[in-house]
Design an enzyme around this catalytic site. Sequence first.
Site, PDB file in Angstrom:
ATOM      1  CG  HIS A   1      -2.001   1.029   1.165  1.00  0.00           C
ATOM      2  ND1 HIS A   1      -3.271   0.799   1.660  1.00  0.00           N
ATOM      3  CD2 HIS A   1      -2.027   2.297   0.690  1.00  0.00           C
ATOM      4  CE1 HIS A   1      -4.011   1.878   1.489  1.00  0.00           C
ATOM      5  NE2 HIS A   1      -3.265   2.807   0.902  1.00  0.00           N
TER       6      HIS A   1
ATOM      7  CG  HIS B   1      -0.250  15.199   0.701  1.00  0.00           C
ATOM      8  ND1 HIS B   1      -1.078  15.141  -0.399  1.00  0.00           N
ATOM      9  CD2 HIS B   1      -0.718  14.258   1.571  1.00  0.00           C
ATOM     10  CE1 HIS B   1      -2.009  14.212  -0.197  1.00  0.00           C
ATOM     11  NE2 HIS B   1      -1.808  13.660   0.980  1.00  0.00           N
TER      12      HIS B   1
ATOM     13  CG  ASP C   1      -6.414   3.246  -0.923  1.00  0.00           C
ATOM     14  OD1 ASP C   1      -6.936   2.930   0.156  1.00  0.00           O
ATOM     15  OD2 ASP C   1      -5.488   4.057  -1.021  1.00  0.00           O
TER      16      ASP C   1
ATOM     17  CG  HIS D   1      -1.214   6.685  -1.960  1.00  0.00           C
ATOM     18  ND1 HIS D   1      -2.404   6.549  -2.642  1.00  0.00           N
ATOM     19  CD2 HIS D   1      -1.431   6.190  -0.713  1.00  0.00           C
ATOM     20  CE1 HIS D   1      -3.312   6.001  -1.833  1.00  0.00           C
ATOM     21  NE2 HIS D   1      -2.739   5.770  -0.665  1.00  0.00           N
ATOM     22  CG  LEU D   2       4.585   4.829  -6.173  1.00  0.00           C
ATOM     23  CD1 LEU D   2       5.158   3.857  -7.204  1.00  0.00           C
ATOM     24  CD2 LEU D   2       5.630   5.182  -5.131  1.00  0.00           C
ATOM     25  NE  ARG D   3       0.243  11.419  -3.164  1.00  0.00           N
ATOM     26  CZ  ARG D   3      -0.817  11.066  -2.464  1.00  0.00           C
ATOM     27  NH1 ARG D   3      -1.844  10.474  -3.068  1.00  0.00           N
ATOM     28  NH2 ARG D   3      -0.885  11.300  -1.165  1.00  0.00           N
TER      29      ARG D   3
ATOM     30  CG  ASP E   1      -2.117   4.920   3.453  1.00  0.00           C
ATOM     31  OD1 ASP E   1      -2.043   5.160   2.232  1.00  0.00           O
ATOM     32  OD2 ASP E   1      -3.033   5.369   4.172  1.00  0.00           O
TER      33      ASP E   1
ATOM     34  CG  HIS F   1      -5.824   2.402   5.487  1.00  0.00           C
ATOM     35  ND1 HIS F   1      -7.208   2.363   5.516  1.00  0.00           N
ATOM     36  CD2 HIS F   1      -5.490   3.049   4.345  1.00  0.00           C
ATOM     37  CE1 HIS F   1      -7.674   2.955   4.440  1.00  0.00           C
ATOM     38  NE2 HIS F   1      -6.659   3.386   3.711  1.00  0.00           N
TER      39      HIS F   1
END
Length: 424
Positions: free
Chosen positions: A58, A307, A150, A60-62, A303, A230
């Site tokens: 899990h 940002h 997700d 997030h590579l964006r 996770d 999560h």
Amino acid sequence: MKLIKNGKVLQNGELQQADILIDGKVIKQIAPAIEPSNGIDIIDAKGHFVSPGFVDVHVHLREPGGEYKETIETGTKAAARGGFTTVCPMPNTRPVPDSVEHFEALQKLIDDNAQVRVLPYASITTRQLGKELVDFPALVKEGAFAFTDDGVGVQTASMMYEGMIEAAKVNKAIVAHCEDNSLIYGGAMHEGKRSKELGIPGIPNICESVQIARDVLLAEAAGCHYHVCHVSTKESVRVIRDAKRAGIHVTAEVTPHHLLLTEDDIPGNNAIYKMNPPLRSTEDREALLEGLLDGTIDCIATDHAPHARDEKAQPMEKAPFGIVGSETAFPLLYTHFVKNGDWTLQQLVDYLTIKPCETFNLEYGTLKENGYADLTIIDLDSEQEIKGEDFLSKADNTPFIGYKVYGNPILTMVEGEVKFEGDK
């Protein structure tokens, strides 16, 4: 060929001296002492722990669409620095990998830029809107690891049920971010004593647990493998435990931050502490730890959610949810659970290697002869301070800046290639 000398590996729960001979992408031999042949590339582990490479189901590579936050290159470099050799990125990108065209484009970005093994998810529904199912067989043919929306919960039971039926047909998991939108109430943190003290709208526990309760029954009816992202509440742990006892194919993950922090750690209106699901109560944290140890929760996943600094500088009510975690997961967990004697080193390593691989039937997560040379060398003895300027991720939005930790990876190898080494 490469030879790792003077390392220590876990055997029967104990650290034992071992050399590891690597031929191309695979481990050829593991033995207490291996004599090097001429021309071999020797890596001196200097007595440090050699672990199987970690597997994070899990992240997030964006990219595509959010490259100002993170890219596939920076996100996978961060993963390698954290000891992760396999990561599974979520599909809340722009565009969403919801079609063959979009998935092929994502796969090309991965092929061109990834520093570790990347197994991408496809979405359950088109544009993650929860209204129309994607073409499951076509996306599996392209290489979809599993299916998830997700970032949002699938709001209607019929859409989730139909998605589970399709996933079962192609023998893939439905992976769920569980959140009933009608129960969010505009919340920015956990609904509890701290939200009342700060005057910030709260998200109640039932927002998560109600959707899990719905979904485990749908999974039972559909005959589908259902994986919960999560987990954060005691009620969710109870529902998952009961579902497993009933023989339903449900698995679950928990994040390091939910194991380590609670609402009481939030110092004020500080969006660095804003993540979804939010930091919950002490009772919830204790239930998560119990659930992990008794097997209700199967594995740990970060996770990792980067940002930009200006986004997280806003008040909690306006800032985006999420914290980074790829580079800090093992050191934090090792320092807080293994060094103090709560867990064994074997338990922690299993939660990050064998367990996620068993959950998703992956062939990684172990050090064995003829297996992939995915490994990380870890300094268990030296203390380091977590510093944002050291991160290889584009982002440093984590409440763990300044923490003193042990267990820092010093080299990571994927299929026999060194992908991280010291400060390189």
